[in-house]
Design an enzyme around this catalytic site. Sequence first.
Site, PDB file in Angstrom:
ATOM      1  N   ASP A   1       0.854  -1.407  -0.071  1.00  0.00           N
ATOM      2  CA  ASP A   1       0.017   0.097   0.013  1.00  0.00           C
ATOM      3  C   ASP A   1       0.815   1.363  -0.038  1.00  0.00           C
ATOM      4  O   ASP A   1       1.804   1.342   0.867  1.00  0.00           O
ATOM      5  CB  ASP A   1      -0.837  -0.014   1.255  1.00  0.00           C
ATOM      6  CG  ASP A   1      -1.858   0.781   1.173  1.00  0.00           C
ATOM      7  OD1 ASP A   1      -1.832   1.855   0.947  1.00  0.00           O
ATOM      8  OD2 ASP A   1      -3.274   0.402   1.748  1.00  0.00           O
TER       9      ASP A   1
ATOM     10  N   ARG B   1      -0.754   4.472  -0.029  1.00  0.00           N
ATOM     11  CA  ARG B   1      -1.634   5.503   0.307  1.00  0.00           C
ATOM     12  C   ARG B   1      -1.243   6.607   1.272  1.00  0.00           C
ATOM     13  O   ARG B   1      -1.743   7.863   1.056  1.00  0.00           O
ATOM     14  CB  ARG B   1      -3.096   5.126   0.646  1.00  0.00           C
ATOM     15  CG  ARG B   1      -3.771   4.492  -0.860  1.00  0.00           C
ATOM     16  CD  ARG B   1      -5.232   3.833  -0.379  1.00  0.00           C
ATOM     17  NE  ARG B   1      -4.968   2.567   0.290  1.00  0.00           N
ATOM     18  CZ  ARG B   1      -5.989   1.912   0.820  1.00  0.00           C
ATOM     19  NH1 ARG B   1      -7.291   2.302   0.534  1.00  0.00           N
ATOM     20  NH2 ARG B   1      -5.792   0.926   1.278  1.00  0.00           N
TER      21      ARG B   1
END
Length: 438
Positions: A349, A351
């Site tokens: 990830d 983000r």
Amino acid sequence: MAEDHGNTARQEQSTPATGPDPVRTSPRRHIRLSSHPGGTAKPVAIEWGAADPKLRGPVLGSVRDGSRRNVIGAHAGSYSLYRALAVAAGRLDPVHVPDLTDTSPAEPIGPYPQWSEPDRIVSLDPWGHMVSEVFAEDIAGGLDIRPTIAVTKAHLTVPEVKGAIEAGRLAPDGEVLTETGDVRVTKMAIEPVWYLPGIAERFGIGEPELRRALFEESGGMYTELVTRPDVKVFLPPVGGATVYGFGDVAAPARSGAPVTCRVHDECNGSDVFGSDICTCRPYLMHGIEECVAAAQANGTGFVVYNRKEGRALGEVTKFLVYNARKRQPGGDRAETYFERTECVAGVQDMRFQELMPDVLHWLGIRRIARFVSMSDMKRDSIEAQGIAVECQVPIPPELVPDDAQVEITAKRAAGYYSEDGAPSTGELRERAGRSLTD
Ligand SMILES: [Zn+2]
């Protein structure tokens, strides 16, 4: 060499055979290397986090303002490169200045105390929608100060909302939800404005390390990142966020009205096209339904839509991962869901939810009554930024598409909030998805 006197790039162009007349009203200029401005740079002072906007100073990113610029990068995020194409193609006057007549916010937002509380906001300019008002004198004096936030109004016509009316879960009230099933919203577009010392602090790293990585990983695109430590603000070429507000968007800050909120990260395949491998659109629509219900109950709803496609890995990486998941020995299954992403992207990830709560501070939110998300990462980062999350609302099980059971089971195993708790080892192993050819 401080200046390069070559100007061939613009000299060699000829008029296109078709299309509109090219715009070329500015005189040819020498290329001035911003990394070595010599004694000509006189950036407008900026004191990030100051409560008085005049003391804070404007974010001046227009390339037209040359030596007065006080940022690295250019306005409009990734779209600045389309602006460059328009200039290169002779379709846009490079010295065009926006006419901001009648563009002011359709709904006032702030100012709120959070805008000047230490370290609250580091990834957007809280004054970004108010520049015409608070920097009117500077603009009249000739500075090309541009909004980085715009606030307008809209009606949403969403099939799922009409379905909720038919199913009796929502009822038109004539205000938030019209008799025809339209949802009245205030929508706010936000471009990223990064205060580099604050971003570095948020990640617990040094500012020089942050600047160097941004410089090197963008292929050396912004030399000032490493040559101009005096310039602290960066307009990164990445997507921003859009906030959809339901009901009175000022009520939470003004009177503590209860907030229902979904922070949604972009998933074009599901959100727009209805791809069924994930829960993104169903959860987004459930968030809208929750926000409508909140606004009808004298609360306020917010859907924050972040342009972080495929966990900010991008859609190409995301589709590569889909293939890897479905072609691996044993097929697509929950127990290897995150592993396949990591194999392709190197991480699970990107983000970075650490920056996400800034928009909630900008909206003056101190607590969230109903947080429409199962993500522990989102909840933890919101709480780490001093905003209380009172209740997490998981996606209703009947909204999870069959092929998305792999994702939801893997997320429950990874610690995402669910009323069902973590899956058993057997469920994790047995939860499988469709093959590429089914
Ligand atoms: Zn998705």
